[in-house]
Write a protein that holds these residues in place. Sequence first.
Motif, PDB file in Angstrom:
ATOM      1  N   GLY A   1       0.809  -1.218   0.000  1.00  0.00           N
ATOM      2  CA  GLY A   1       0.000   0.000   0.000  1.00  0.00           C
ATOM      3  C   GLY A   1       0.841   1.267   0.000  1.00  0.00           C
ATOM      4  N   PRO A   2       1.683   1.447   1.028  1.00  0.00           N
ATOM      5  CA  PRO A   2       2.511   2.657   1.080  1.00  0.00           C
ATOM      6  C   PRO A   2       3.345   2.884  -0.185  1.00  0.00           C
ATOM      7  N   VAL A   3       3.902   1.792  -0.758  1.00  0.00           N
ATOM      8  CA  VAL A   3       4.714   2.002  -1.966  1.00  0.00           C
ATOM      9  C   VAL A   3       3.844   2.490  -3.110  1.00  0.00           C
ATOM     10  N   GLN A   4       2.622   1.934  -3.207  1.00  0.00           N
ATOM     11  CA  GLN A   4       1.729   2.398  -4.276  1.00  0.00           C
ATOM     12  C   GLN A   4       1.380   3.875  -4.080  1.00  0.00           C
ATOM     13  N   VAL A   5       1.202   4.273  -2.820  1.00  0.00           N
ATOM     14  CA  VAL A   5       0.909   5.680  -2.541  1.00  0.00           C
ATOM     15  C   VAL A   5       2.104   6.537  -2.937  1.00  0.00           C
ATOM     16  N   LYS A   6       3.277   6.084  -2.525  1.00  0.00           N
ATOM     17  CA  LYS A   6       4.507   6.817  -2.861  1.00  0.00           C
ATOM     18  C   LYS A   6       4.645   6.953  -4.376  1.00  0.00           C
ATOM     19  N   ARG A   7       4.222   5.896  -5.072  1.00  0.00           N
ATOM     20  CA  ARG A   7       4.345   5.883  -6.511  1.00  0.00           C
ATOM     21  C   ARG A   7       3.552   7.017  -7.153  1.00  0.00           C
ATOM     22  N   SER A   8       2.449   7.365  -6.519  1.00  0.00           N
ATOM     23  CA  SER A   8       1.621   8.410  -7.117  1.00  0.00           C
ATOM     24  C   SER A   8       2.089   9.809  -6.729  1.00  0.00           C
ATOM     25  N   ILE A   9       3.054   9.905  -5.824  1.00  0.00           N
ATOM     26  CA  ILE A   9       3.637  11.218  -5.531  1.00  0.00           C
ATOM     27  C   ILE A   9       5.017  11.263  -6.173  1.00  0.00           C
ATOM     28  N   PRO A  10       5.240  12.115  -7.164  1.00  0.00           N
ATOM     29  CA  PRO A  10       6.584  12.190  -7.732  1.00  0.00           C
ATOM     30  C   PRO A  10       7.590  12.544  -6.634  1.00  0.00           C
ATOM     31  N   SER A  11       8.741  11.870  -6.642  1.00  0.00           N
ATOM     32  CA  SER A  11       9.738  12.127  -5.595  1.00  0.00           C
ATOM     33  C   SER A  11      10.125  13.597  -5.576  1.00  0.00           C
ATOM     34  N   LEU A  12      10.075  14.226  -6.752  1.00  0.00           N
ATOM     35  CA  LEU A  12      10.512  15.614  -6.828  1.00  0.00           C
ATOM     36  C   LEU A  12       9.579  16.522  -6.033  1.00  0.00           C
ATOM     37  N   ALA A  13       8.316  16.087  -5.884  1.00  0.00           N
ATOM     38  CA  ALA A  13       7.379  16.876  -5.090  1.00  0.00           C
ATOM     39  C   ALA A  13       7.724  16.806  -3.615  1.00  0.00           C
ATOM     40  N   LEU A  14       8.532  15.849  -3.256  1.00  0.00           N
ATOM     41  CA  LEU A  14       8.889  15.683  -1.839  1.00  0.00           C
ATOM     42  C   LEU A  14      10.090  16.528  -1.449  1.00  0.00           C
ATOM     43  N   ILE A  15      10.714  17.175  -2.445  1.00  0.00           N
ATOM     44  CA  ILE A  15      11.942  17.919  -2.159  1.00  0.00           C
ATOM     45  C   ILE A  15      11.771  18.956  -1.044  1.00  0.00           C
ATOM     46  N   PRO A  16      10.705  19.757  -1.058  1.00  0.00           N
ATOM     47  CA  PRO A  16      10.560  20.746   0.028  1.00  0.00           C
ATOM     48  C   PRO A  16      10.581  20.100   1.406  1.00  0.00           C
ATOM     49  N   LEU A  17       9.867  18.979   1.536  1.00  0.00           N
ATOM     50  CA  LEU A  17       9.829  18.276   2.814  1.00  0.00           C
ATOM     51  C   LEU A  17      11.214  17.759   3.177  1.00  0.00           C
ATOM     52  N   LEU A  18      11.889  17.188   2.195  1.00  0.00           N
ATOM     53  CA  LEU A  18      13.216  16.620   2.445  1.00  0.00           C
ATOM     54  C   LEU A  18      14.219  17.713   2.826  1.00  0.00           C
ATOM     55  N   ILE A  19      14.036  18.926   2.247  1.00  0.00           N
ATOM     56  CA  ILE A  19      14.926  20.030   2.609  1.00  0.00           C
ATOM     57  C   ILE A  19      14.719  20.387   4.082  1.00  0.00           C
ATOM     58  N   LEU A  20      13.428  20.381   4.514  1.00  0.00           N
ATOM     59  CA  LEU A  20      13.149  20.674   5.920  1.00  0.00           C
ATOM     60  C   LEU A  20      13.772  19.618   6.831  1.00  0.00           C
ATOM     61  N   TRP A  21      13.729  18.382   6.405  1.00  0.00           N
ATOM     62  CA  TRP A  21      14.246  17.304   7.251  1.00  0.00           C
ATOM     63  C   TRP A  21      15.774  17.232   7.250  1.00  0.00           C
ATOM     64  N   PHE A  22      16.352  17.331   6.041  1.00  0.00           N
ATOM     65  CA  PHE A  22      17.793  17.056   5.933  1.00  0.00           C
ATOM     66  C   PHE A  22      18.628  18.296   5.630  1.00  0.00           C
ATOM     67  N   GLY A  23      17.988  19.464   5.450  1.00  0.00           N
ATOM     68  CA  GLY A  23      18.760  20.620   5.026  1.00  0.00           C
ATOM     69  C   GLY A  23      19.024  20.539   3.540  1.00  0.00           C
ATOM     70  N   ILE A  24      19.937  21.416   3.065  1.00  0.00           N
ATOM     71  CA  ILE A  24      20.164  21.435   1.626  1.00  0.00           C
ATOM     72  C   ILE A  24      21.449  20.704   1.241  1.00  0.00           C
ATOM     73  N   GLY A  25      21.950  19.900   2.152  1.00  0.00           N
ATOM     74  CA  GLY A  25      23.215  19.199   1.893  1.00  0.00           C
ATOM     75  C   GLY A  25      23.031  17.951   1.045  1.00  0.00           C
ATOM     76  N   GLU A  26      24.036  17.114   1.109  1.00  0.00           N
ATOM     77  CA  GLU A  26      24.053  15.907   0.280  1.00  0.00           C
ATOM     78  C   GLU A  26      22.966  14.904   0.678  1.00  0.00           C
ATOM     79  N   GLU A  27      22.647  14.819   1.994  1.00  0.00           N
ATOM     80  CA  GLU A  27      21.651  13.836   2.433  1.00  0.00           C
ATOM     81  C   GLU A  27      20.337  14.023   1.678  1.00  0.00           C
ATOM     82  N   MET A  28      19.923  15.295   1.586  1.00  0.00           N
ATOM     83  CA  MET A  28      18.665  15.581   0.905  1.00  0.00           C
ATOM     84  C   MET A  28      18.724  15.090  -0.533  1.00  0.00           C
TER      85      MET A  28
END
Lengths: 286, 276
Positions: A127-154
Motif C-alpha cells: 500500500g505505502p509504496v503504491q501511494v509513494k508511486r503516485s507522488i513524484p519524488s521531486l514533489a517531496l523535495i521541500p519536505l526533504l529540505i526541511l528534514w535534511f537541510g540542503i546538503g548531500e543527504e537531501m
Amino acid sequence: MSTPTLTRSEQVAAGTRIAGTPTDDRVRLRRLGPGRRVPGGILLGPVLLLAGWVVGSATGLLDERTLSAPWTVLETARELWADGRLQDGLVTSATRAALGLGLGVAVGLVLAVVAGLFRLGEAVIDGPVQVKRSIPSLALIPLLILWFGIGEEMKVCTIALGVLVPIYIHTHHGLRGIDSRYAELAETIGLGRLAFLRQVVVPGALPGFLLGLRFAVTSALLALVVVEQVNATSGIGYMITLASSYGQTDVIVVGLVVYAVLGLAADGAVRLIGRKALTWRRTLES
Amino acid sequence: MRPAVEVEALHRSFNRTGGVLHGLDLRIGAGEFVALIGRSGSGKSTLLRALAGLDRGVDGHGRVRVPAKVSMVFQDSRLLPWKRVLDNVVLGLDGRDARERGRRALAEVGLAGREKAWPHQLSGGEAQRAALARSLVRDPELLLADEPFGALDALTRLNMHTLLRELCERHRPAVLLVTHDVDEAIVLADRVIVLDDGVVQSDVRVELGSRRDPADAGFAALRRRLLGALGVDVDEDGLVHDPDPDDLAHDRPDRSRGTDRKTDRTTGRTTGREGA
Ligand SMILES: Nc1ncnc2c1ncn2[C@@H]1O[C@H](COP(=O)(O)OP(=O)(O)O)[C@@H](O)[C@H]1O
Ligand SMILES: [Mg+2]
C-alpha cells in the motif's frame, strides 16, 4: 504397382533433381520478431543527431547563441577539463547518483523481497509504496529540505526515493510471477529454505529486477538533474546553472553531454549485466 | 518383508466438495511397480500428492507410511529454466561426488553430452529424461510419477517405456505410476490398481511375464477387464459403448479386440463415506 514410385520429398531426399524444383533456398530468417541485432545499432541514432548538429553549425543554420557549434563545445570542454572544474563536477554528480541509486536499490529490493515472500509483508508494504508511486519524488523535495537541510543527504534521499519505486514494483512482480510448481518441485527434492531462495527465488526474480534497474537508472539521473538545479554548490548541475546566468551555451551543452554520457553508460552497464545474467532466456532480444 | 508404502483409511477432501478419497487402503511392496488408473478427477493426483507430502492444507485423515527417500516425476519436466541440465539434475545435492553422480544419471537416461544444455534446448522427451535422471540420482526407495509421459508423442512414449522399465529393474525402487493409458499400465506394471469413488476399486496383478505384447490374447483380456473396471463397456467385437466424454479409453476402441468378456466392477468397493 510393379515399379516403386517415389514421392516428391523422397526424390528430393534421394538427391534427385526434379525439373523446375530448385534446391532448398527457403529464406531461413525468423520472419516474426525484430530480426537480427544490428551491430553497434545503439549508436546509430546518436551519430545521426551529431551529424545534424555539425551540419547545422557549419552552415550557420544554428545560431551560436542558440546552440554553440560542436567544436566550440569541445574547446570549452578541454578548458573546463584543464582547470579541473569538469572532473570535480563529474565526480560529485556521479557520486550523488551512485549513492542514491545504491540506497534506493537496496531499500527497494528488501521491501520487494519481504513483500514477495510473506503475505503479511505484502499487506504492510505494498500500500505505502503504491501511494509513494503516485507522488513524484521531486514533489517531496521541500519536505526533504526541511528534514535534511540542503546538503548531500537531501539529494541522495530524493534520488533514492525515485529509484526505490521501480525496483520494488518490478522485483515484486518478478517474485510473484515465479511458477508455484517450482516451489512444489523444491519440496519434493527437499530443498532447504536458503537453497530455495538461492536456486529458485533469486534467479526467478532476476529478470524483473533487471528491468526495474533500467527504469531506476533513468529515475536516478532525472532526480539528479533536478536536485542539482534546485540547490547545489557543486556538480554538473551547478556548473550548468552558473553558465545559464552568464549565457554560456557552450558550457551548458558540455554539462548536458556529460549527463548524456552518464545516462548511456549506466544504461549500457545494466543491459550488459542483463545479457550476461539471463543467457538462459530465449527471448526476442537475442 | 514390510511393504514400502502403507496407506490405511486415507480420506482427503477439498473445502467441503464431498471428498475425493474415502478411506483408501493401499500397500506397495519394496521394488514393486504399481500403475494407478482411474477416470479423470477420480483423485489419482490427490493420492500421489498425499504420498509425496505435498498436500499440506488439504482436509483429511488416515495413515500414510512411505520410505525416507521419495522422488516425484511430474507431467511437465519441471526443469528450472535458469539452470543447465546437469545443475538441474543435481539440484539441492551436496557432496563432492554429486556432479559425477549427476553425470552418470544423465548417461543412464541417454543424455550424456547434454550436461551443459539449457532446458529450453531439450525436446519434450529429453526434458522428461532429464527429470527422470533428477529423480534417480537421489536413489529413491519410492518413485512417484504423475502421468509422466502424458505430454509426449506416441513414439517417444514407447521409448520412454523401455527406458523406465530398464531403470526400474536396475534401481528397484517401489513405483506408483499414474497413467491414463491402460496399455501403458499393463506394459509397465507388476500390478494395476483402479481408483474410483475414492477407494481402490480393483487391484489386478499383471501375470504376463516380461515380454508384453498388446496383440496377445492375455494382454487383450486384461485390457478389457481394466476398461470394464473403468466403466467402459467393451463388447465382443471390441467396440466401446457409451464412452464417458472425458474418460480414459475414448481414443482406443480399436485396441480392445477379443472375445473374452469379464467385468470386475465390484471388487473392493467400499461405500462408507464419512466427513464430507
Ligand atoms: N487444489 C484443489 N482445490 C480444489 N479441488 C481440487 C484441488 N485439486 C484437486 N481437486 C479436485 O479433486 C478431485 C480429484 O482431483 P485429482 O486428484 O487431480 O484427479 P485426477 O488426478 O485423478 O484426475 C477433482 O474433482 C478436482 O476438481
Ligand atoms: Mg491428475
